[in-house]
Scaffold this motif. Structure first.
Motif, PDB file in Angstrom:
ATOM      1  N   GLU A  44      46.183   4.309  36.945  1.00 33.07           N
ATOM      2  CA  GLU A  44      44.955   3.989  36.205  1.00 33.07           C
ATOM      3  C   GLU A  44      44.541   5.117  35.260  1.00 33.07           C
ATOM      4  O   GLU A  44      43.930   4.880  34.215  1.00 33.07           O
ATOM      5  N   GLU A  45      44.859   6.366  35.623  1.00 29.56           N
ATOM      6  CA  GLU A  45      44.460   7.516  34.817  1.00 29.56           C
ATOM      7  C   GLU A  45      45.509   7.911  33.772  1.00 29.56           C
ATOM      8  O   GLU A  45      45.219   8.709  32.877  1.00 29.56           O
ATOM      9  N   LYS A  46      46.706   7.361  33.885  1.00 27.66           N
ATOM     10  CA  LYS A  46      47.823   7.775  33.035  1.00 27.66           C
ATOM     11  C   LYS A  46      47.505   7.595  31.549  1.00 27.66           C
ATOM     12  O   LYS A  46      47.699   8.510  30.741  1.00 27.66           O
ATOM     13  N   GLU A  47      47.014   6.426  31.152  1.00 30.02           N
ATOM     14  CA  GLU A  47      46.712   6.137  29.748  1.00 30.02           C
ATOM     15  C   GLU A  47      45.627   7.075  29.221  1.00 30.02           C
ATOM     16  O   GLU A  47      45.715   7.597  28.101  1.00 30.02           O
ATOM     17  N   ILE A  48      44.599   7.310  30.049  1.00 29.71           N
ATOM     18  CA  ILE A  48      43.495   8.194  29.655  1.00 29.71           C
ATOM     19  C   ILE A  48      44.005   9.620  29.450  1.00 29.71           C
ATOM     20  O   ILE A  48      43.639  10.308  28.494  1.00 29.71           O
ATOM     21  N   PHE A  49      44.879  10.062  30.363  1.00 27.62           N
ATOM     22  CA  PHE A  49      45.420  11.425  30.280  1.00 27.62           C
ATOM     23  C   PHE A  49      46.271  11.608  29.023  1.00 27.62           C
ATOM     24  O   PHE A  49      46.165  12.633  28.336  1.00 27.62           O
ATOM     25  N   ILE A  50      47.115  10.624  28.701  1.00 27.56           N
ATOM     26  CA  ILE A  50      47.969  10.727  27.506  1.00 27.56           C
ATOM     27  C   ILE A  50      47.103  10.795  26.248  1.00 27.56           C
ATOM     28  O   ILE A  50      47.375  11.587  25.336  1.00 27.56           O
ATOM     29  N   ASN A  51      46.054   9.986  26.184  1.00 27.80           N
ATOM     30  CA  ASN A  51      45.135  10.032  25.036  1.00 27.80           C
ATOM     31  C   ASN A  51      44.423  11.384  24.958  1.00 27.80           C
ATOM     32  O   ASN A  51      44.182  11.911  23.867  1.00 27.80           O
ATOM     33  N   PHE A  52      44.084  11.935  26.130  1.00 21.46           N
ATOM     34  CA  PHE A  52      43.442  13.253  26.204  1.00 21.46           C
ATOM     35  C   PHE A  52      44.365  14.332  25.614  1.00 21.46           C
ATOM     36  O   PHE A  52      43.922  15.212  24.869  1.00 21.46           O
ATOM     37  N   CYS A  53      45.659  14.239  25.933  1.00 23.28           N
ATOM     38  CA  CYS A  53      46.644  15.194  25.408  1.00 23.28           C
ATOM     39  C   CYS A  53      46.882  14.979  23.920  1.00 23.28           C
ATOM     40  O   CYS A  53      47.075  15.941  23.162  1.00 23.28           O
ATOM     41  N   ASP A  54      46.854  13.726  23.490  1.00 23.26           N
ATOM     42  CA  ASP A  54      47.139  13.373  22.094  1.00 23.26           C
ATOM     43  C   ASP A  54      46.107  13.974  21.140  1.00 23.26           C
ATOM     44  O   ASP A  54      46.406  14.286  19.984  1.00 23.26           O
ATOM     45  N   ASP A  68      44.743  16.867  21.345  1.00 29.13           N
ATOM     46  CA  ASP A  68      45.027  18.291  21.142  1.00 29.13           C
ATOM     47  C   ASP A  68      45.981  18.458  19.947  1.00 29.13           C
ATOM     48  O   ASP A  68      47.034  17.823  19.895  1.00 29.13           O
ATOM     49  N   PRO A  69      45.647  19.321  18.976  1.00 27.31           N
ATOM     50  CA  PRO A  69      46.509  19.547  17.807  1.00 27.31           C
ATOM     51  C   PRO A  69      47.926  19.995  18.163  1.00 27.31           C
ATOM     52  O   PRO A  69      48.867  19.770  17.407  1.00 27.31           O
ATOM     53  N   LYS A  70      48.088  20.598  19.352  1.00 28.31           N
ATOM     54  CA  LYS A  70      49.415  21.056  19.760  1.00 28.31           C
ATOM     55  C   LYS A  70      50.377  19.896  19.971  1.00 28.31           C
ATOM     56  O   LYS A  70      51.586  20.068  19.895  1.00 28.31           O
ATOM     57  N   SER A  71      49.828  18.698  20.251  1.00 25.82           N
ATOM     58  CA  SER A  71      50.689  17.530  20.456  1.00 25.82           C
ATOM     59  C   SER A  71      51.430  17.173  19.174  1.00 25.82           C
ATOM     60  O   SER A  71      52.546  16.649  19.210  1.00 25.82           O
ATOM     61  N   LYS A  72      50.810  17.456  18.021  1.00 18.50           N
ATOM     62  CA  LYS A  72      51.461  17.161  16.728  1.00 18.50           C
ATOM     63  C   LYS A  72      52.645  18.110  16.481  1.00 18.50           C
ATOM     64  O   LYS A  72      53.627  17.728  15.852  1.00 18.50           O
ATOM     65  N   ILE A  73      52.522  19.345  17.005  1.00 20.27           N
ATOM     66  CA  ILE A  73      53.634  20.300  16.876  1.00 20.27           C
ATOM     67  C   ILE A  73      54.825  19.811  17.683  1.00 20.27           C
ATOM     68  O   ILE A  73      55.978  19.917  17.253  1.00 20.27           O
ATOM     69  N   LEU A  74      54.551  19.244  18.858  1.00 18.26           N
ATOM     70  CA  LEU A  74      55.625  18.711  19.698  1.00 18.26           C
ATOM     71  C   LEU A  74      56.311  17.521  19.035  1.00 18.26           C
ATOM     72  O   LEU A  74      57.501  17.295  19.232  1.00 18.26           O
TER      73      LEU A  74
END
Length: 239
Positions: free
Chosen positions: A197-207, A209-215
């Motif tokens: 249930e928390e997986k989708e929320i967590f991925i959006n939370f990480c997305d 972060d500007p560092k996700s664009k570097i990845l």
């Protein structure tokens, strides 16, 4: 008796020193008797990585209890926790399993196929191609309509002429796809302790972060997992 005791102690001391010493581990990655080149081999414990060559071979420094990860986008994620027997082998063989091919925009009715038939179709290229052709034919036939007297591309008088049509904003899900491709299905529950249930929320939370664009610009399994572990600590503090 004393000599035997000293011999035993020295033997176990030697074994312990071997298990704690890194050695250059050589291996080969295969799938169904075919060598796999370009597979990313990661020593998660030592945080080092390498790739297999054209012959599927790799060499990496490792010791007993180190966790090795093997990643290729077309194959299932493979883990190996090294034992002393693994280190003693002159050439370690790793077998990877191909991912099942996903059929885009193809819906197979459960009433038509049972589980055995679906499994046969998933592994049969000819049947997959037939389903795609049928899907394309259905798409074409459903688009054939009867002429209703309307002028093609005619003016819609109900549409406000001076209003600019709103642009459709497409959701950027590249980071989500990257996470799904790089991380095994049980990674979130077993490693990050994040339930479904928390997986989708967590991925959006990480997305966010500007560092996700570097990845996204420089995809790397080890860097992605380190990023997810760091964001997981921040995510837990928000609860």
């Amino acid at each position: 008796m004393r000599v035997k005791l000293l011999t035993t102690i020295s033997f176990f001391t030697c074994q312990l020193s071997i298990s704690q010493t890194e050695k250059l581990l050589h291996g080969k990655v295969l799938s169904q008797n075919y060598v796999l080149k370009g597979v990313e081999v990661i020593n998660k414990t030592a945080k080092t990585s390498t790739r297999t060559n054209d012959l599927g071979e790799f060499s990496i420094l490792a010791k007993e209890q180190d966790s090795l990860l093997f990643f290729s986008k077309d194959y299932l994620f493979t883990r190996l926790k090294l034992t002393l027997k693994d280190l003693e082998k002159s050439n370690l063989i790793i077998e990877m399993t191909p991912k099942a091919e996903e059929l885009e925009n193809v819906v197979v009715s459960r009433s038509v196929f049972n589980k055995t038939e679906l499994k046969k179709i998933a592994n049969n290229r000819e049947e997959i191609d037939k389903i795609k052709i049928r899907k394309q034919f259905d798409d074409v036939t459903t688009k054939v309509t009867v002429y209703d007297g309307k002028i093609k591309n005619g003016i819609n008088f109900s549409y406000p002429i001076f209003d600019k049509p709103k642009k459709k904003i497409e959701k950027d899900d590249r980071f989500k796809k990257l996470v799904i491709d790089f991380c095994p299905p049980d990674f979130f529950l077993k490693n990050l302790k994040i339930n479904h249930e928390e997986k989708e929320i967590f991925i959006n939370f990480c997305d966010v972060d500007p560092k996700s664009k570097i990845l996204l610009e420089h995809p790397n399994v080890l860097a992605l997992m380190d990023f997810l572990y760091v964001k997981n600590e921040e995510f837990k503090k928000l609860k």
